[in-house]
Design a protein around this motif. Structure first.
Motif, PDB file in Angstrom:
ATOM      1  N   LEU A 167      10.901  21.862  -0.174  1.00 50.06           N
ATOM      2  CA  LEU A 167       9.576  21.805   0.437  1.00 50.06           C
ATOM      3  C   LEU A 167       8.586  21.114  -0.502  1.00 50.06           C
ATOM      4  CD1 LEU A 167       9.248  25.291   2.135  1.00 50.06           C
ATOM      5  CD2 LEU A 167       9.798  23.101   3.174  1.00 50.06           C
ATOM      6  N   PHE A 168       8.717  21.403  -1.809  1.00 45.86           N
ATOM      7  CA  PHE A 168       7.834  20.724  -2.766  1.00 45.86           C
ATOM      8  C   PHE A 168       8.132  19.235  -2.800  1.00 45.86           C
ATOM      9  CE2 PHE A 168       4.873  23.346  -5.055  1.00 45.86           C
ATOM     10  CZ  PHE A 168       5.263  24.623  -4.690  1.00 45.86           C
ATOM     11  N   VAL A 169       9.421  18.861  -2.612  1.00 45.31           N
ATOM     12  CA  VAL A 169       9.747  17.437  -2.535  1.00 45.31           C
ATOM     13  C   VAL A 169       9.000  16.807  -1.366  1.00 45.31           C
ATOM     14  CG1 VAL A 169      11.557  15.762  -2.085  1.00 45.31           C
ATOM     15  CG2 VAL A 169      11.995  17.650  -3.633  1.00 45.31           C
ATOM     16  N   SER A 170       9.007  17.502  -0.196  1.00 41.72           N
ATOM     17  CA  SER A 170       8.300  16.896   0.934  1.00 41.72           C
ATOM     18  C   SER A 170       6.794  16.855   0.670  1.00 41.72           C
ATOM     19  CB  SER A 170       8.635  17.604   2.251  1.00 41.72           C
ATOM     20  OG  SER A 170       8.438  18.981   2.138  1.00 41.72           O
ATOM     21  N   GLY A 171       6.259  17.862  -0.035  1.00 39.16           N
ATOM     22  CA  GLY A 171       4.849  17.822  -0.411  1.00 39.16           C
ATOM     23  C   GLY A 171       4.545  16.652  -1.323  1.00 39.16           C
ATOM     24  N   LEU A 172       5.426  16.443  -2.300  1.00 37.66           N
ATOM     25  CA  LEU A 172       5.256  15.323  -3.224  1.00 37.66           C
ATOM     26  C   LEU A 172       5.305  14.005  -2.461  1.00 37.66           C
ATOM     27  CD1 LEU A 172       5.025  14.802  -6.290  1.00 37.66           C
ATOM     28  CD2 LEU A 172       7.497  14.586  -6.365  1.00 37.66           C
ATOM     29  N   ALA A 173       6.248  13.909  -1.502  1.00 41.06           N
ATOM     30  CA  ALA A 173       6.360  12.689  -0.700  1.00 41.06           C
ATOM     31  C   ALA A 173       5.075  12.449   0.086  1.00 41.06           C
ATOM     32  CB  ALA A 173       7.550  12.788   0.250  1.00 41.06           C
ATOM     33  N   LEU A 174       4.543  13.522   0.690  1.00 40.62           N
ATOM     34  CA  LEU A 174       3.280  13.407   1.432  1.00 40.62           C
ATOM     35  C   LEU A 174       2.166  12.900   0.536  1.00 40.62           C
ATOM     36  CD1 LEU A 174       2.671  16.571   3.624  1.00 40.62           C
ATOM     37  CD2 LEU A 174       2.727  14.202   4.327  1.00 40.62           C
ATOM     38  N   MET A 175       2.073  13.497  -0.657  1.00 36.73           N
ATOM     39  CA  MET A 175       0.978  13.135  -1.562  1.00 36.73           C
ATOM     40  C   MET A 175       1.105  11.668  -1.973  1.00 36.73           C
ATOM     41  SD  MET A 175      -0.732  14.982  -4.626  1.00 36.73           S
ATOM     42  CE  MET A 175      -1.644  14.166  -5.915  1.00 36.73           C
ATOM     43  N   LEU A 176       2.341  11.231  -2.298  1.00 42.17           N
ATOM     44  CA  LEU A 176       2.515   9.846  -2.730  1.00 42.17           C
ATOM     45  C   LEU A 176       2.200   8.884  -1.580  1.00 42.17           C
ATOM     46  CD1 LEU A 176       5.688  10.179  -4.968  1.00 42.17           C
ATOM     47  CD2 LEU A 176       3.291   9.986  -5.652  1.00 42.17           C
ATOM     48  N   LEU A 177       2.617   9.257  -0.378  1.00 38.50           N
ATOM     49  CA  LEU A 177       2.340   8.428   0.792  1.00 38.50           C
ATOM     50  C   LEU A 177       0.835   8.265   0.997  1.00 38.50           C
ATOM     51  CD1 LEU A 177       4.229   7.149   2.859  1.00 38.50           C
ATOM     52  CD2 LEU A 177       3.879   9.125   4.324  1.00 38.50           C
ATOM     53  N   VAL A 178       0.120   9.396   0.917  1.00 37.11           N
ATOM     54  CA  VAL A 178      -1.323   9.355   1.135  1.00 37.11           C
ATOM     55  C   VAL A 178      -2.017   8.574   0.014  1.00 37.11           C
ATOM     56  CG1 VAL A 178      -3.377  10.788   1.204  1.00 37.11           C
ATOM     57  CG2 VAL A 178      -1.390  11.424   2.537  1.00 37.11           C
ATOM     58  N   MET A 179      -1.534   8.749  -1.232  1.00 39.21           N
ATOM     59  CA  MET A 179      -2.128   8.008  -2.347  1.00 39.21           C
ATOM     60  C   MET A 179      -1.922   6.516  -2.174  1.00 39.21           C
ATOM     61  SD  MET A 179      -1.327  10.325  -5.700  1.00 39.21           S
ATOM     62  CE  MET A 179      -1.638   9.057  -6.899  1.00 39.21           C
ATOM     63  N   LEU A 180      -0.731   6.136  -1.673  1.00 39.48           N
ATOM     64  CA  LEU A 180      -0.443   4.724  -1.433  1.00 39.48           C
ATOM     65  C   LEU A 180      -1.415   4.153  -0.403  1.00 39.48           C
ATOM     66  CD1 LEU A 180       1.673   2.407  -1.914  1.00 39.48           C
ATOM     67  CD2 LEU A 180       2.712   3.175   0.218  1.00 39.48           C
ATOM     68  N   LEU A 181      -1.549   4.887   0.717  1.00 41.99           N
ATOM     69  CA  LEU A 181      -2.473   4.439   1.770  1.00 41.99           C
ATOM     70  C   LEU A 181      -3.881   4.316   1.222  1.00 41.99           C
ATOM     71  CD1 LEU A 181      -1.319   6.485   4.869  1.00 41.99           C
ATOM     72  CD2 LEU A 181      -1.265   4.024   4.578  1.00 41.99           C
ATOM     73  N   TRP A 182      -4.274   5.335   0.412  1.00 38.30           N
ATOM     74  CA  TRP A 182      -5.619   5.330  -0.102  1.00 38.30           C
ATOM     75  C   TRP A 182      -5.849   4.125  -1.025  1.00 38.30           C
ATOM     76  CZ3 TRP A 182      -7.549   5.377  -4.944  1.00 38.30           C
ATOM     77  CH2 TRP A 182      -8.934   5.381  -4.991  1.00 38.30           C
ATOM     78  N   SER A 183      -4.829   3.792  -1.844  1.00 45.31           N
ATOM     79  CA  SER A 183      -4.992   2.645  -2.748  1.00 45.31           C
ATOM     80  C   SER A 183      -5.184   1.364  -1.947  1.00 45.31           C
ATOM     81  CB  SER A 183      -3.770   2.473  -3.647  1.00 45.31           C
ATOM     82  OG  SER A 183      -3.487   3.663  -4.303  1.00 45.31           O
ATOM     83  N   ILE A 184      -4.428   1.226  -0.856  1.00 44.99           N
ATOM     84  CA  ILE A 184      -4.584   0.026  -0.029  1.00 44.99           C
ATOM     85  C   ILE A 184      -6.003  -0.034   0.536  1.00 44.99           C
ATOM     86  CG2 ILE A 184      -3.783  -1.141   2.058  1.00 44.99           C
ATOM     87  CD1 ILE A 184      -1.079   0.181   1.617  1.00 44.99           C
ATOM     88  N   ALA A 185      -6.479   1.120   1.043  1.00 50.10           N
ATOM     89  CA  ALA A 185      -7.821   1.156   1.624  1.00 50.10           C
ATOM     90  C   ALA A 185      -8.872   0.806   0.575  1.00 50.10           C
ATOM     91  CB  ALA A 185      -8.100   2.532   2.225  1.00 50.10           C
ATOM     92  N   ALA A 186      -8.715   1.352  -0.640  1.00 43.78           N
ATOM     93  CA  ALA A 186      -9.693   1.103  -1.696  1.00 43.78           C
ATOM     94  C   ALA A 186      -9.699  -0.378  -2.061  1.00 43.78           C
ATOM     95  CB  ALA A 186      -9.375   1.953  -2.923  1.00 43.78           C
ATOM     96  N   ARG A 187      -8.497  -0.983  -2.139  1.00 46.92           N
ATOM     97  CA  ARG A 187      -8.428  -2.399  -2.470  1.00 46.92           C
ATOM     98  C   ARG A 187      -9.117  -3.236  -1.400  1.00 46.92           C
ATOM     99  NH1 ARG A 187      -3.504  -4.255  -5.485  1.00 46.92           N
ATOM    100  NH2 ARG A 187      -4.675  -2.873  -6.834  1.00 46.92           N
ATOM    101  N   LEU A 188      -8.836  -2.881  -0.131  1.00 48.75           N
ATOM    102  CA  LEU A 188      -9.475  -3.590   0.980  1.00 48.75           C
ATOM    103  C   LEU A 188     -10.996  -3.506   0.867  1.00 48.75           C
ATOM    104  CD1 LEU A 188      -7.533  -2.745   4.244  1.00 48.75           C
ATOM    105  CD2 LEU A 188      -7.948  -4.987   3.241  1.00 48.75           C
ATOM    106  N   ALA A 189     -11.484  -2.281   0.631  1.00 53.28           N
ATOM    107  CA  ALA A 189     -12.930  -2.078   0.581  1.00 53.28           C
ATOM    108  C   ALA A 189     -13.538  -2.889  -0.555  1.00 53.28           C
ATOM    109  CB  ALA A 189     -13.247  -0.595   0.406  1.00 53.28           C
ATOM    110  N   ARG A 190     -12.843  -2.917  -1.693  1.00 53.89           N
ATOM    111  CA  ARG A 190     -13.361  -3.661  -2.842  1.00 53.89           C
ATOM    112  C   ARG A 190     -13.426  -5.155  -2.531  1.00 53.89           C
ATOM    113  NH1 ARG A 190     -10.993  -0.732  -6.661  1.00 53.89           N
ATOM    114  NH2 ARG A 190      -9.105  -1.963  -6.611  1.00 53.89           N
ATOM    115  N   ASN A 191     -12.325  -5.669  -1.954  1.00 55.10           N
ATOM    116  CA  ASN A 191     -12.318  -7.093  -1.625  1.00 55.10           C
ATOM    117  C   ASN A 191     -13.371  -7.420  -0.583  1.00 55.10           C
ATOM    118  OD1 ASN A 191     -10.296  -7.368  -3.391  1.00 55.10           O
ATOM    119  ND2 ASN A 191      -8.654  -7.545  -1.874  1.00 55.10           N
ATOM    120  N   GLY A 192     -13.578  -6.470   0.342  1.00 55.79           N
ATOM    121  CA  GLY A 192     -14.578  -6.685   1.377  1.00 55.79           C
ATOM    122  C   GLY A 192     -15.968  -6.825   0.786  1.00 55.79           C
ATOM    123  N   ASN A 193     -16.242  -6.014  -0.260  1.00 51.63           N
ATOM    124  CA  ASN A 193     -17.571  -6.063  -0.865  1.00 51.63           C
ATOM    125  C   ASN A 193     -17.740  -7.253  -1.789  1.00 51.63           C
ATOM    126  OD1 ASN A 193     -18.254  -3.780   0.440  1.00 51.63           O
ATOM    127  ND2 ASN A 193     -17.736  -2.399  -1.252  1.00 51.63           N
ATOM    128  N   GLY A 194     -16.632  -7.670  -2.425  1.00 52.46           N
ATOM    129  CA  GLY A 194     -16.741  -8.676  -3.470  1.00 52.46           C
ATOM    130  C   GLY A 194     -16.883 -10.091  -2.941  1.00 52.46           C
TER     131      GLY A 194
END
Lengths: 302, 292
Positions: free
Chosen positions: B265-292
């Motif tokens: 179960l902790f493995v699936s939690g870790l997978a969820l967290m990494l997935l969400v962090m990945l998505l978040w990094s993409i969103a942050a990069r997009l937002a930065r490029n959008g502003n720059g």
């Protein structure tokens, strides 16, 4: 911006269709909102009474009230805020006032807070269970639930406080420096008092987030519905109570409706006060320094 | 002057350095929380990762921790179906809401509608779940039993992520430079022509960032989906079949999981967290490029 630009609609069929579609979408969202609220209000009103709010749950929550649950909720919330507020606000002060935009330390702190904001609540639950409940030996208790929530609240407290501090015009800082105030007293006597409304708005948003939380508390503060005797007792919060009544207790729906109504009413109230504070704050910012009592700093001496 | 009453006219360097270190300590502690979360997820998943090879989480015949079978694939597909379905519905609705606030509604209606969307964002997930369970599920049951299904999950999730998309899209539309809109008006573009040809293209990175953030929320959502999707571990072949998501699986089985099961179960939690962090990094990069 849209208001400044008067756009003459040329009444092409495509324009009319787009307008229709957008109005329909907005109407649909309003309808869904009204549907949810009216359902909860109708279901909850029937069961809601003063006895329900102050009574203790009996028969797994089917009968009785939510008095002990409200006590647990308040205790979990108090723990979470006591842990998160000092940490969050000091972090915000550092980010807004002390580190430069390009600083590596500031960047790392900001990055980790943004990651923290993205972590799903169930993952906070797993972490809280592994760290607070088992590793630190707090067990299923108000304390481990509150501390888990504190981790969840950090990002929202930091970001609201930081933007509040950043919105203060630099003239204040320069005047304070010209008067020979140390940076510490500038922060505590000048900047934090001015930023108070946004700190309060962030605090209210944090409270809203905390009392809405379920998944992170399931395996940290637990299910026990008695009034907790100490902070190391397990206690069931209102959101967990709604979950338990609707999923695990056949015939618990009436009480669940009433609990949901209490929760929603509290949240709406908190949100509205927070929004009011935020708009007041914005208005004050526009009216600038003259009206907020610190004007004597840059007023010329007679 | 009020200020002279306090002992502030002699700036003491030592107090300032002390404050700075205090603030640095607090900020470091805030940063430490993320590391601590990752550390503990990793420690708790370690027993499972050591005994069970990674590919077994996808290729085992079923999810049956009692018999040492740990196939997470049906839960992963359930999570992705529910999130994708909700995004499919919430993206057009959210963008339309943002356009309504920014360009169509009168200022008064716009502020009321925006407030409503903000309130929608503040409703707890357990209340959405409860409403879905008592209202949507019986309705869907009349249409096609059993009611607790992927469809119910998608509908509830749509309502939950719509505010995220609407509010970020609105912020992105507000950031479109005023000259662009003036230019479009000067060219005689109609309202929809201006929106489609100027406003949406100019705001598209911000809108995309909001959609990705919403996807992260949809993937991590637990309580509402746990309450309305029926929680049967299977690959859904239609909208009316029950599913179980990764997050719901954690919430359901944590109370009694032991040893390898708990670690899985902790493995699936870790997978969820990494997935969400990945998505978040993409969103942050997009937002930065959008502003720059």
């Amino acid at each position: 911006m849209a208001e400044m630009v008067s756009m003459k609609s040329m009444r092409t069929p495509r324009d009319c269709f787009a307008k229709l579609a957008i109005y329909c979408a907005a109407l649909l969202v309003c309808a869904a909102f009204a549907w949810i609220l009216s359902d909860i209000a109708r279901g909850g009103m029937a069961h809601l009474s003063l006895d329900f709010v102050i009574g203790s749950p009996r028969d797994a929550g089917r009968a009785g009230g939510i008095g002990s649950i409200l006590v647990s909720t308040a205790l979990v919330l108090a723990i979470a805020l006591m842990a998160a507020l000092p940490l969050g606000w000091t972090t915000a002060a550092l980010l807004a006032e002390y580190v430069s935009a390009g600083s590596r330390f500031g960047g790392a702190v900001r990055y980790s807070l943004q990651v923290l904001a993205a972590v799903p609540s169930i993952v906070f639950g797993l972490f809280g269970n592994a760290f607070f409940s088992i590793y630190l030996g707090l067990g299923f208790s108000i304390l481990s639930g509150g501390l888990t929530l504190a981790c969840m609240l950090l990002p929202i407290l930091v970001s609201t406080a930081e933007s509040g501090l950043r919105a203060i015009p630099d003239a204040h800082r320069l005047s304070a420096a010209a008067l020979g105030m140390s940076r510490t007293s500038t922060l505590f006597r000048l900047l934090l008092p001015i930023a108070a409304p946004s700190l309060a708005a962030g605090l209210l948003l944090g409270i809203g987030r905390a009392i809405a939380e379920t998944a992170a508390l399931l395996f940290t503060s637990g299910y026990v519905d008695r009034t907790p005797g100490s902070l190391l007792d397990s206690g069931r919060t209102l959101a967990v109570h709604i979950f338990d009544l609707s999923m695990n207790v056949p015939g618990g729906d009436a009480a669940a409706y009433a609990s949901a109504l209490v929760l929603i009413a509290a949240l709406l109230l908190i949100n509205m006060v927070a929004m009011r504070l935020a708009t007041d704050w914005q208005r004050r910012k526009i009216m600038a320094e003259n009206s907020n009592g610190y004007s004597n700093i840059d007023a010329p001496r007679a | 002057m009020i200020w002279s009453r306090h002992n502030i006219l002699s700036p003491s360097v030592s107090v300032d350095t002390l404050t700075l270190w205090l603030l640095r300590g607090a900020a470091g502690a805030a940063m430490g929380v993320v590391l601590l979360i990752l550390l503990f997820l990793a420690i708790e998943s370690w027993p499972a990762l050591r005994h069970i090879s990674i590919e077994r989480f996808l290729t085992d015949p079923s999810w049956n921790p009692g018999e040492n079978l740990y196939n997470l694939a049906p839960m992963l597909s359930g999570t992705l179906y529910a999130a994708a379905g909700a995004l499919l519905l919430a993206t057009p609705l959210g963008i339309a809401s943002a356009l309504f606030i920014a360009y169509y509604a009168s200022p008064h209606a716009a502020s009321i509608y925006r407030r409503l969307v903000e309130l929608l964002a503040g409703i707890p997930s357990v209340v959405y779940g409860f409403w879905g369970l008592t209202t949507l599920v019986p309705l869907i049951n009349q249409l096609h039993p059993p009611g607790a299904s992927l469809l119910a999950g998608i509908l509830v999730l749509t309502l939950m992520i719509l505010p995220t998309i609407a509010l970020t899209a609105y912020a992105a539309l507000l950031a479109v430079p005023g000259e662009y809109m003036l230019g479009a008006t000067a060219l005689g573009l109609s309202r929809w022509g201006t929106i489609r040809g100027v406003a949406l293209p100019a705001a598209k990175t911000g809108i995309a960032a909001g959609v990705i953030l919403a996807a992260g929320r949809a993937i991590g959502e637990t309580m509402a989906l746990l309450m309305v999707t029926g929680n049967v571990v299977q690959n859904a072949s239609s909208l009316f079949e029950p599913i179980r998501t990764l997050a719901a699986n954690i919430a359901l089985e944590m109370p009694y999981a032991m040893n390898d099961h708990r670690a899985a179960l902790f493995v699936s939690g870790l997978a969820l967290m990494l997935l969400v962090m990945l998505l978040w990094s993409i969103a942050a990069r997009l937002a930065r490029n959008g502003n720059g």
